[in-house]
Design an enzyme around this catalytic site. Structure first.
Site, PDB file in Angstrom:
ATOM      1  N   SER A 223     -17.821  29.510 -31.357  1.00 18.42           N
ATOM      2  CA  SER A 223     -18.567  30.564 -31.911  1.00 18.42           C
ATOM      3  C   SER A 223     -18.528  30.650 -33.466  1.00 18.42           C
ATOM      4  O   SER A 223     -18.506  29.633 -34.086  1.00 18.42           O
ATOM      5  CB  SER A 223     -18.542  31.887 -31.344  1.00 18.42           C
ATOM      6  OG  SER A 223     -19.485  32.688 -31.457  1.00 18.42           O
ATOM      7  N   HIS A 365     -21.226  33.213 -22.788  1.00 13.87           N
ATOM      8  CA  HIS A 365     -20.550  32.671 -24.180  1.00 13.87           C
ATOM      9  C   HIS A 365     -18.872  32.504 -24.299  1.00 13.87           C
ATOM     10  O   HIS A 365     -18.289  33.592 -24.112  1.00 13.87           O
ATOM     11  CB  HIS A 365     -21.078  33.992 -25.231  1.00 13.87           C
ATOM     12  CG  HIS A 365     -20.569  33.565 -26.537  1.00 13.87           C
ATOM     13  ND1 HIS A 365     -21.220  32.556 -27.358  1.00 13.87           N
ATOM     14  CD2 HIS A 365     -19.703  34.166 -27.328  1.00 13.87           C
ATOM     15  CE1 HIS A 365     -20.627  32.788 -28.472  1.00 13.87           C
ATOM     16  NE2 HIS A 365     -19.498  33.541 -28.676  1.00 13.87           N
TER      17      HIS A 365
HETATM   18  C1  GCU Z   1     -21.289  37.500 -32.719  1.00  9.22           C
HETATM   19  C2  GCU Z   1     -22.254  36.920 -33.724  1.00  9.22           C
HETATM   20  C3  GCU Z   1     -22.322  35.285 -33.653  1.00  9.22           C
HETATM   21  C4  GCU Z   1     -20.951  34.624 -33.215  1.00  9.22           C
HETATM   22  C5  GCU Z   1     -20.336  35.648 -32.200  1.00  9.22           C
HETATM   23  C6  GCU Z   1     -18.844  35.023 -31.931  1.00  9.22           C
HETATM   24  O1  GCU Z   1     -22.174  37.333 -31.552  1.00  9.22           O
HETATM   25  O2  GCU Z   1     -23.572  37.260 -33.889  1.00  9.22           O
HETATM   26  O3  GCU Z   1     -22.967  34.427 -34.722  1.00  9.22           O
HETATM   27  O4  GCU Z   1     -21.037  33.388 -32.869  1.00  9.22           O
HETATM   28  O5  GCU Z   1     -20.247  36.710 -32.412  1.00  9.22           O
HETATM   29  O6  GCU Z   1     -18.070  34.633 -32.986  1.00  9.22           O
HETATM   30  O7  GCU Z   1     -18.352  35.218 -30.616  1.00  9.22           O
END
Ligand code: GCU
Length: 385
Positions: A223, A365
């Protein structure tokens, strides 16, 4: 209230493939002077440097390369870790510039049965520090060290907060103290640049550690950490391989699709991540002189593995796959063919035997054992040989 507003924005994002606007990606092989790049020499001497510069100026900020000294000390060593399978080293890496120090706390396990320097997976840890517990009292699939050791690789991690706290108010307390000019420049690095910088300094350390094959370092991130792993691999060609897990917007996903998270949203909620100049492109994806396929192309000819999760539409799985697809022709300049179809593979169908690897895991995620098991398979093909 802020959380509510954020949730609202996420709910209002486009998740409908039929509503993706028509878009034209910048041509990765056309120079700013409109010259068509035809050879890898032209790519390496003209277009690749141009692309790195465009990302520095407009997206991630500069990446300062100089410092006064890097020293390290072994805070803790256990040659009999993991029931004798591995040697644990907790290393404190100190980098100093203009008398300002930054300390990176590295956790490193090296397999004992392996002879000679071994390849290593380095995780940029953006989650809790207990995910990388050196005592192994706590184990986590976010960093499944035993699995990696059993596969014959070393595994390492550092936490992003050592470089720049992931916080709008305090991100300056770290690498940015070494490079104060970055704080005022519109193309100055911020937190994500600082995390990538940290990965590069760990690589500097690996070059001094004789148990590690510094020519076979895979940089891994999830992420926001996956945005940093991509940027580190693009900036520093010493990284042999890159894993970018669910990295989404300003990671491996194409911005111009405007699917899921968008530039305006990321710059608003995380104003401390990217260069100030990036805010010029809020709601203006089509004006950006780059898109994320160009960042992937900058990693060529080195192997890259990207992932998504089926329920994580925020990170745009299709847009991630299409970024790889659109980087293919740069790998082609090196005679490397990736076997990517026009459309993304089905869920849980990893593409391993391709210099650009990919999977879309079923689920949420996250960074999981499934993701790591495919990183290892991919490394077995592309890194070990
Ligand atoms: C949020 C953010 C993302 C990122 C994520 C994470 O959702 O909007 O861009 O990748 O956090 O780091 O889990």
């Amino acid at each position: 209230v802020l959380i509510q507003v954020q949730a609202q924005n996420a709910a209002q994002a486009n998740y409908d493939e039929s509503k993706v606007p028509p878009y034209t990606l910048p041509d990765v092989l056309k120079t700013t002077k409109s010259k068509k790049v035809q050879t890898k020499t032209e790519w390496e001497t003209i277009r690749r440097p141009e692309i790195i510069k465009l990302f520095e100026e407009n997206v991630y900020g500069q990446m300062p390369k100089s410092y006064d000294r890097l020293t390290y000390s072994i805070k803790n060593k256990n040659a009999d870790a993991m029931a004798g399978k591995a040697t644990l080293k907790e290393v404190t890496i100190e980098v100093v510039k203009n008398n300002n120090p930054v300390k990176i706390n590295l956790v490193l396990f090296v397999p004992n049965r392996q002879k000679g320097p071994v390849p290593v997976f380095l995780l940029i840890n953006n989650r809790g520090k207990d995910n990388t517990d050196p005592t192994r009292a706590k184990k986590s699939d976010f960093w499944p060290a035993e699995m990696v050791i059993d596969s014959g690789y070393a595994i390492a991690a550092f936490h992003v907060s050592d470089l720049a706290p992931d916080d709008t108010a305090t991100y300056v307390n770290g690498v940015l103290q070494l490079y104060p000019e970055q704080l005022t420049a519109n193309d100055g690095m911020k937190a994500i640049g600082a995390w990538a910088w940290g990965a590069c300094r760990v690589l500097d350390y690996f070059e001094k550690d004789t148990t590690i094959d510094a020519k076979k370092v895979a940089v891994v991130g999830h992420s926001r950490g996956g945005k940093a792993s991509l940027w580190a691999a693009a900036e520093d060609q010493r990284f042999a391989m890159c894993m970018t897990n669910c990295s989404g917007n300003t990671g491996a996903a194409l911005a111009r699709r405007q699917f899921g998270e968008r530039i305006n949203r990321i710059n608003t909620v995380f104003p401390h991540w990217f260069a100030t100049n990036y805010k010029k492109f809020n709601h203006k994806e089509n004006v950006l002189p780059v898109d994320q396929h160009m960042l992937i192309a900058a990693i060529a000819p080195r192997p890259l593995y990207a992932t998504n999760a089926s329920k994580d539409l925020w990170a745009d799985p299709t847009g991630t796959y299409l970024a790889l697809k659109n980087a293919e022709k740069v790998y082609g300049l090196y005679g490397l063919t990736s076997n990517l179809n026009a459309n993304p593979p089905a869920i849980n169908q990893p593409i391993i035997n391709s210099i650009l690897g990919y999977h879309n895991r079923e689920g949420e995620h996250n960074l999981t054992a499934y993701d790591w098991s495919n990183f290892i398979k991919f490394a077995n093909v592309h890194l070990k040989k």
